[in-house]
Design a protein around this motif. Structure first.
Motif, PDB file in Angstrom:
ATOM      1  N   ILE A  21     -22.215 -61.787  24.867  1.00 45.10           N
ATOM      2  CA  ILE A  21     -22.552 -63.001  25.636  1.00 45.10           C
ATOM      3  C   ILE A  21     -22.604 -64.253  24.775  1.00 45.10           C
ATOM      4  O   ILE A  21     -23.183 -65.244  25.190  1.00 45.10           O
ATOM      5  N   GLY A  22     -21.990 -64.226  23.612  1.00 44.44           N
ATOM      6  CA  GLY A  22     -22.145 -65.305  22.649  1.00 44.44           C
ATOM      7  C   GLY A  22     -21.278 -66.526  22.846  1.00 44.44           C
ATOM      8  O   GLY A  22     -21.171 -67.356  21.953  1.00 44.44           O
ATOM      9  N   ASP A  23     -20.633 -66.678  23.966  1.00 43.14           N
ATOM     10  CA  ASP A  23     -19.898 -67.916  24.220  1.00 43.14           C
ATOM     11  C   ASP A  23     -20.313 -68.466  25.573  1.00 43.14           C
ATOM     12  O   ASP A  23     -20.818 -67.745  26.430  1.00 43.14           O
ATOM     13  N   TRP A  24     -20.140 -69.759  25.760  1.00 39.88           N
ATOM     14  CA  TRP A  24     -20.652 -70.392  26.968  1.00 39.88           C
ATOM     15  C   TRP A  24     -19.974 -69.883  28.231  1.00 39.88           C
ATOM     16  O   TRP A  24     -20.609 -69.807  29.264  1.00 39.88           O
ATOM     17  N   TRP A  25     -18.687 -69.530  28.147  1.00 44.16           N
ATOM     18  CA  TRP A  25     -18.013 -69.057  29.355  1.00 44.16           C
ATOM     19  C   TRP A  25     -18.646 -67.773  29.869  1.00 44.16           C
ATOM     20  O   TRP A  25     -18.828 -67.602  31.069  1.00 44.16           O
ATOM     21  N   VAL A  37     -21.259 -64.820  43.081  1.00 45.97           N
ATOM     22  CA  VAL A  37     -19.813 -64.839  42.866  1.00 45.97           C
ATOM     23  C   VAL A  37     -19.395 -63.446  42.391  1.00 45.97           C
ATOM     24  O   VAL A  37     -20.033 -62.867  41.516  1.00 45.97           O
ATOM     25  N   THR A  38     -18.327 -62.902  42.997  1.00 45.63           N
ATOM     26  CA  THR A  38     -17.898 -61.543  42.637  1.00 45.63           C
ATOM     27  C   THR A  38     -16.396 -61.427  42.360  1.00 45.63           C
ATOM     28  O   THR A  38     -15.979 -60.511  41.662  1.00 45.63           O
ATOM     29  N   ARG A  39     -15.593 -62.309  42.896  1.00 45.27           N
ATOM     30  CA  ARG A  39     -14.137 -62.166  42.773  1.00 45.27           C
ATOM     31  C   ARG A  39     -13.573 -63.090  41.702  1.00 45.27           C
ATOM     32  O   ARG A  39     -14.074 -64.186  41.479  1.00 45.27           O
ATOM     33  N   PHE A  40     -12.482 -62.623  41.102  1.00 42.77           N
ATOM     34  CA  PHE A  40     -11.818 -63.372  40.035  1.00 42.77           C
ATOM     35  C   PHE A  40     -11.549 -64.809  40.470  1.00 42.77           C
ATOM     36  O   PHE A  40     -11.889 -65.752  39.756  1.00 42.77           O
ATOM     37  N   GLY A  41     -10.949 -64.981  41.640  1.00 44.10           N
ATOM     38  CA  GLY A  41     -10.609 -66.320  42.124  1.00 44.10           C
ATOM     39  C   GLY A  41     -11.829 -67.198  42.326  1.00 44.10           C
ATOM     40  O   GLY A  41     -11.765 -68.418  42.125  1.00 44.10           O
ATOM     41  N   GLU A  42     -12.939 -66.596  42.746  1.00 42.86           N
ATOM     42  CA  GLU A  42     -14.176 -67.365  42.934  1.00 42.86           C
ATOM     43  C   GLU A  42     -14.710 -67.852  41.582  1.00 42.86           C
ATOM     44  O   GLU A  42     -15.167 -68.988  41.473  1.00 42.86           O
ATOM     45  N   PHE A  43     -14.665 -66.976  40.571  1.00 39.26           N
ATOM     46  CA  PHE A  43     -15.096 -67.388  39.230  1.00 39.26           C
ATOM     47  C   PHE A  43     -14.204 -68.511  38.720  1.00 39.26           C
ATOM     48  O   PHE A  43     -14.687 -69.502  38.176  1.00 39.26           O
ATOM     49  N   GLN A  44     -12.899 -68.360  38.925  1.00 39.67           N
ATOM     50  CA  GLN A  44     -11.962 -69.377  38.447  1.00 39.67           C
ATOM     51  C   GLN A  44     -12.206 -70.714  39.140  1.00 39.67           C
ATOM     52  O   GLN A  44     -12.229 -71.759  38.480  1.00 39.67           O
ATOM     53  N   LYS A  45     -12.430 -70.685  40.430  1.00 40.29           N
ATOM     54  CA  LYS A  45     -12.682 -71.919  41.177  1.00 40.29           C
ATOM     55  C   LYS A  45     -13.991 -72.569  40.719  1.00 40.29           C
ATOM     56  O   LYS A  45     -14.068 -73.777  40.513  1.00 40.29           O
ATOM     57  N   SER A  46     -15.027 -71.775  40.546  1.00 44.81           N
ATOM     58  CA  SER A  46     -16.333 -72.297  40.150  1.00 44.81           C
ATOM     59  C   SER A  46     -16.298 -72.897  38.750  1.00 44.81           C
ATOM     60  O   SER A  46     -16.889 -73.944  38.499  1.00 44.81           O
ATOM     61  N   LEU A  47     -15.612 -72.219  37.834  1.00 43.94           N
ATOM     62  CA  LEU A  47     -15.655 -72.613  36.423  1.00 43.94           C
ATOM     63  C   LEU A  47     -14.491 -73.495  35.985  1.00 43.94           C
ATOM     64  O   LEU A  47     -14.574 -74.144  34.947  1.00 43.94           O
ATOM     65  N   LEU A  49     -11.684 -72.429  34.865  1.00 42.36           N
ATOM     66  CA  LEU A  49     -11.285 -71.769  33.624  1.00 42.36           C
ATOM     67  C   LEU A  49      -9.873 -71.210  33.744  1.00 42.36           C
ATOM     68  O   LEU A  49      -9.510 -70.679  34.805  1.00 42.36           O
ATOM     69  N   ALA A  50      -9.086 -71.317  32.682  1.00 48.14           N
ATOM     70  CA  ALA A  50      -7.739 -70.757  32.680  1.00 48.14           C
ATOM     71  C   ALA A  50      -7.806 -69.248  32.933  1.00 48.14           C
ATOM     72  O   ALA A  50      -8.733 -68.569  32.474  1.00 48.14           O
ATOM     73  N   LYS A  51      -6.826 -68.723  33.652  1.00 48.06           N
ATOM     74  CA  LYS A  51      -6.820 -67.305  34.036  1.00 48.06           C
ATOM     75  C   LYS A  51      -6.913 -66.373  32.832  1.00 48.06           C
ATOM     76  O   LYS A  51      -7.629 -65.375  32.870  1.00 48.06           O
ATOM     77  N   ASN A  52      -6.192 -66.688  31.758  1.00 41.86           N
ATOM     78  CA  ASN A  52      -6.191 -65.788  30.601  1.00 41.86           C
ATOM     79  C   ASN A  52      -7.555 -65.749  29.921  1.00 41.86           C
ATOM     80  O   ASN A  52      -8.019 -64.683  29.499  1.00 41.86           O
ATOM     81  N   ILE A  53      -8.227 -66.878  29.850  1.00 45.98           N
ATOM     82  CA  ILE A  53      -9.556 -66.918  29.226  1.00 45.98           C
ATOM     83  C   ILE A  53     -10.573 -66.216  30.121  1.00 45.98           C
ATOM     84  O   ILE A  53     -11.382 -65.409  29.654  1.00 45.98           O
ATOM     85  N   LEU A  54     -10.528 -66.488  31.419  1.00 47.68           N
ATOM     86  CA  LEU A  54     -11.433 -65.829  32.351  1.00 47.68           C
ATOM     87  C   LEU A  54     -11.223 -64.323  32.314  1.00 47.68           C
ATOM     88  O   LEU A  54     -12.188 -63.553  32.262  1.00 47.68           O
TER      89      LEU A  54
END
Length: 147
Positions: A21-25, A37-47, A49-54
């Motif tokens: 857990i040592g990075d802010w993302w 939030v449970t789905r990949f797309g929801e995390f991406q929309k909220s944050l 964040l680029a898909k590869n990093i997420l």
């Protein structure tokens, strides 16, 4: 990309979890998971964040048993990320970080989200560190022991 040093075998219980857990993302993903939030797309929309990093952060959180990947309850072909017991154990850490942020990064009177008791609708009390006998402890009242 430079590989970070692992703290997996460190004797320090503060250092060890930083591999997970040592990075802010990662902390923001965990925050969002606590908020439902449970789905990949929801995390991406909220944050935002680029898909590869997420994807890399989610894989790491699953590998460290903080999140688990499960089929969605709606019988769709999608998976969802759900906090494990270990992941839910991070709740006090996020509350402490939230309260520290309110104290030192929000100006007085500034509007910000507030953590409230779901049942009563009242703001949650401040976290406190207490001794075995109930005394309130601060940094000068503790030390790290080798046993």
């Amino acid at each position: 990309m430079v590989k970070r040093t692992s703290h997996e075998f460190s004797a320090c219980p503060v250092a060890r979890p930083l591999d997970a857990i040592g990075d802010w993302w990662s902390l923001l993903i965990i925050r969002d998971a606590f908020e439902g939030v449970t789905r990949f797309g929801e995390f991406q929309k909220s944050l935002g964040l680029a898909k590869n990093i997420l994807s890399a952060r989610l894989r790491n959180l699953v590998a460290h048993d903080i999140l688990e990947l499960k089929p969605c309850a709606d019988n769709s072909n999608y998976n969802q990320y759900v906090l494990t017991e270990k992941g839910r154990g991070l709740f006090p850490l996020l509350v402490a970080l939230r309260q520290w942020g309110e104290d030192y990064f929000c100006t007085e009177g500034e509007e910000h989200v507030v953590l409230v008791d779901r049942e009563k609708g009242e703001p949650v009390r401040r976290l406190e560190l207490r001794a075995q006998d109930g005394r309130l402890l601060g940094p000068d009242d503790t030390l790290v022991s080798g046993h």
